[in-house]
Design an enzyme around this catalytic site. Structure first.
Site, short mmCIF file in Angstrom:
data_model
loop_
_atom_site.label_atom_id
_atom_site.label_comp_id
_atom_site.label_asym_id
_atom_site.label_seq_id
_atom_site.Cartn_x
_atom_site.Cartn_y
_atom_site.Cartn_z
N GLU A 163 -12.30 -8.87 23.65
CA GLU A 163 -13.49 -8.19 24.11
C GLU A 163 -13.92 -6.99 23.23
OE1 GLU A 163 -13.14 -7.88 28.23
OE2 GLU A 163 -14.52 -6.04 28.44
N GLU A 287 -15.13 -0.82 36.97
CA GLU A 287 -15.64 -2.02 36.56
C GLU A 287 -15.15 -3.43 37.17
OE1 GLU A 287 -15.97 -1.72 32.10
OE2 GLU A 287 -17.52 -0.37 32.31
N LYS A 356 -11.26 8.66 27.65
CA LYS A 356 -11.94 8.64 26.57
C LYS A 356 -12.64 9.57 25.88
CE LYS A 356 -13.46 3.82 27.85
NZ LYS A 356 -14.64 2.82 27.89
N ASP A 361 -19.05 6.61 27.38
CA ASP A 361 -18.48 5.32 26.96
C ASP A 361 -18.78 4.89 25.37
OD1 ASP A 361 -17.31 2.72 27.00
OD2 ASP A 361 -18.70 1.59 27.85
N GLU A 389 -18.28 -1.09 19.22
CA GLU A 389 -19.15 -1.57 20.18
C GLU A 389 -20.67 -1.42 20.14
OE1 GLU A 389 -17.52 -1.20 24.01
OE2 GLU A 389 -19.14 -2.18 24.97
N TRP A 538 -25.78 1.22 34.61
CA TRP A 538 -25.81 0.17 33.60
C TRP A 538 -27.07 0.30 32.81
CZ3 TRP A 538 -23.05 -4.62 36.60
CH2 TRP A 538 -21.71 -4.28 36.70
C1 BDP Z 1 -16.57 -0.58 27.85
C2 BDP Z 1 -16.93 -2.09 27.27
C3 BDP Z 1 -16.00 -2.86 28.36
C4 BDP Z 1 -14.44 -2.20 28.55
C5 BDP Z 1 -14.82 -0.83 29.26
C6 BDP Z 1 -13.43 -0.14 29.15
O1 BDP Z 1 -18.21 -2.41 27.53
O2 BDP Z 1 -16.19 -3.97 27.59
O3 BDP Z 1 -13.95 -3.20 29.36
O4 BDP Z 1 -15.53 -0.16 28.19
O5 BDP Z 1 -13.11 0.56 28.35
O6 BDP Z 1 -17.09 0.24 26.70
O7 BDP Z 1 -12.46 -0.62 30.18
#
Ligand code: BDP
Length: 697
Positions: A163, A287, A356, A361, A389, A538
């Site tokens: 991923e 999520e 984070k 994100d 990403e 989103w």
């Molecule tokens: C986002 C990503 C997703 C991850 C999520 C995470 O798009 O794929 O699962 O963070 O950190 O940046 O859990």
């Protein structure tokens, strides 16, 4: 074998004589360089023996240039060192010291530390010193890590898909493990050890419970066996509902004794196979992942229950604060703080909360996460994303060092001098547990990271995890020297490209504090117009809030008041557009298009100027790279050159698509000298990709 080693003086002659250097380099050896082979002839002596010391000795024998004296590897407790004026007390268990010494009447370069892993780190430090231009006559190196846990997070699925991975399939070949241990596993461990990385979470945070079944525990154990002599512990992401899925229980409620007992038995089973298992990483109630909130229990209840299971074995739990709920209509940037701040002081002593770098994100730029400084009773482990990403995947050149540094250096405002780095090292609040986690950019590509410059992001993560106060520019220099050779022209050019590269990506994707303007799902390319996704947060329109009159997210008192989550001095600065740094302006403020920026431009003019600057910067990087063609092996040079070409095309795409969209809202003209977008907005809206990497279907 190569004609010339890139570090030998002959190399320079070869580069002059030929238009292209005569050797190939596929990037496999990373910053550690091609083995010197017969050119290496350093004498290495060992006091003591262990697999780790053997690895350290082999590394030096293979890669160290001849020195005027032998290298000796010896533990600090070795009787031969008794009485020497060498102070190893401040080094802890992982710190090293490398210096000249006279042992048994013989002059040696001594590499020492309390443990064999520390000596291994010292051996790599010696190589780093010599391979990045350090004086062989002046070897005096000493360093101890500032953080305890320096961990890669692999978002690797058990089917081999990574991923957000852009470097091929997962390195872990689960199917043939535990029988076949790919030799690459040792090379992976070696690269990590060279940076001081001491942990790896093998599987995706979006975890499957299968990774906790007996066959997968055996596979993880096989990897742990390979990594152990390199000082690397294995961790697993745990799926919170595993007691239901694997154990047949009716619930995963952390307050249910049967659930706790299931986890305890599972932990015991793992530790039987992996005695030094590190512990669990958990993404819960985020999520769509299961978690304690499903049962009305708190994140603290969940984390503490798992912590109790691993505690007797010395394990830890890293509980992620990356949560936002579809039931919570509040600003997404506020939700982690809202949920976790009240839990400060309730976590068991072997739990770290993993936060984070920013509150949303992994955007190309985010202000530091307000949880840093806000949970003094809880050790916080900072999570950075090494894989890009939101910064053009593996193709776009973006050196993340300045971004990591910007966050680590940020003042929390809680106490004088307190920075994110001092929270992360545990120094601010005297925690013994501390750490940094990086979402890995490693896959089965021959060059591991999908391009040489991406290797620099793995490198800088490891170096900053060891010491979050290091300079990202210094790190870029040492990486460039080790990766491309000690030619000052190469180093200066490469470092210059690297140091501006992340800002260029910010400029062409979302300048002035804009964020999350990415196309849906895969997050590759622009999609600021997207407004049709299931959950409001989103959609890019949620983040930029642009219309005819203005643009930006009001996070002041008149809006979501996210600023109030920061310490008062920081909140005050962010509350006023005049004192908010322009780089973060639209993150905190919704402003009219004609808002006057410092320097006199309107907001609109400044926005356009920055998009243009980003595009120009990529052109400049490409031109700089072109000048290095005669100096760099064709294989690595060409891949970067082609990628820079793609980046140049796509920076323009980002700029044009974004401006076309903003103009469709504000009806403004472009400032003089700024070119019209090449295509219509409709054209950009229709761009689609089939099967982009890193986006599990
Ligand atoms: C986002 C990503 C997703 C991850 C999520 C995470 O798009 O794929 O699962 O963070 O950190 O940046 O859990």
């Amino acid at each position: 074998m190569k004609l010339f080693n890139r570090r030998s003086p002959l190399w320079a002659c070869a580069a002059l004589a030929l238009s292209t250097p005569a050797f190939a380099n596929d990037g496999y050896h990373l910053w550690l360089g091609e083995p010197r082979g017969e050119a290496a002839s350093a004498t290495v002596e060992l006091a003591g023996d262990s697999p780790t010391l053997q690895i350290a000795a082999d590394e030096l024998r293979r890669n160290l240039p001849t020195l005027d004296r032998p290298v000796m590897l010896a533990r600090a407790s070795d009787p031969a060192l008794a009485g020497l004026p060498i102070d190893t007390r401040a080094l802890g268990t992982e710190g090293y010291r490398v210096q000249s010494a006279t042992i048994g009447g013989k002059a040696v370069t001594l590499v020492t530390g309390a443990t064999d892993t520390a000596i291994l780190y010292g051996a790599f430090a010696l190589l780093r010193h010599l391979n990045s231009g350090g004086d062989p006559a002046k070897i005096e190196l000493a360093s101890a890590p500032e953080t305890k846990l320096r961990i890669l997070n692999h978002w690797d699925n058990l089917d081999g898909v990574v991923e957000r991975g852009y470097s091929g399939q997962s390195l872990w070949d689960w199917w043939v493990l535990p029988d076949f241990k790919d030799p690459r596993y040792a090379d992976y461990a070696r690269a990590n050890a060279s940076l001081g990385i001491n942990g790896t979470v093998l599987n995706n945070v979006n975890a499957k419970s299968d990774s906790l079944t007996a066959p997968y525990i055996a596979k993880a154990a096989a990897l742990a066996d390979v990594f152990r002599p390199y000082g690397i512990k294995v961790y697993l992401s745990a799926r919170f509902s595993a007691p239901i899925e694997l154990g047949g229980l009716k619930t995963a409620d952390p307050r249910d004794p049967a659930v706790a007992a299931w986890w305890k038995a599972k932990a015991d089973e793992i530790y039987r196979a992996i005695p030094d298992f590190g512990g669990f990483l958990v993404k819960a109630n985020s999520e769509g992942q299961p978690g304690p909130r499903d049962y009305g229990a708190s994140h603290g209840d969940g984390a503490n229950m798992l912590a109790a299971a691993v505690k007797p074995h010395g394990g830890i739990v890293m509980w992620r604060a990356f949560v936002y709920a579809d039931t919570d209509p509040d600003d997404r940037a506020k939700q982690a703080y809202t949920e976790f701040k009240p839990l400060d002081g309730t976590f068991a002593d072997n739990v770290l909360v993993q936060v984070k770098n920013g509150a949303i994100d992994f955007q190309p730029r985010e202000p530091f996460h307000p949880l840093f400084g806000a949970m003094p009773k809880t050790p916080l482990i900072a999570e950075f994303q090494i894989t890009k990403e939101y910064l053009g995947f593996a193709t776009h050149l973006a050196y993340l060092g300045p971004m990591f540094e910007e966050v680590l250096d940020a003042q929390t405002g809680v106490r004088r001098g307190e920075t994110v780095a001092s929270v992360v090292t545990g120094k601010a609040d005297r925690h013994t547990l501390s750490g940094m986690a990086g979402v890995a950019n490693i896959g089965r590509d021959r060059d591991w990271s999908g391009g040489t410059f991406n290797q620099a992001n793995w490198y800088v993560f490891g170096r900053l995890a060891w010491d979050p106060t290091l300079s990202s520019e210094e790190i870029a220099r040492e990486w460039a020297a080790q990766t491309y050779g000690n030619d000052p022209v190469i180093i200066d050019t490469v470092v210059k490209m690297m140091m501006r590269s992340r800002e260029a990506v910010v400029d062409y994707t979302g300048p002035l504090g804009l964020a999350h303007l990415f196309a849906s799902g895969h997050h590759y390319g622009p999609g600021p117009w997207v407004s049709d996704l299931g959950r409001p947060e989103w959609n890019p329109v949620y983040y930029h809030r642009a219309d005819k009159n203005g643009i930006g997210f009001d996070r002041t008192r008149t809006g979501s008041n996210a600023v109030a989550q920061y310490a008062p001095s920081i909140a005050k600065r962010y509350a006023d557009p005049k004192t908010t740094p322009p780089e973060e302006l639209l993150w905190f403020h919704h402003l009219p298009w004609d808002y006057k920026m410092p320097g006199g431009n309107t907001l609109w003019e400044e926005l356009v100027r920055r998009y243009d600057r980003g595009v120009a910067e990529v052109a400049a990087m490409r031109a700089q790279w072109a000048t290095l063609k005669p100096k760099i092996d064709a294989e690595r040079w060409t891949k970067t050159d082609v990628f820079l070409g793609v980046q140049q095309r796509e920076a323009l795409w980002w700029r044009d698509a974004s401006l076309a969209y903003w103009m469709s809202l504000n009806g403004l003209k472009l400032p003089a000298g700024s070119a019209a977008p090449q295509h219509s907005l409709e054209h950009y809206k229709q761009v689609r990709f089939a099967y982009p990497p890193g986006n599990p279907q």
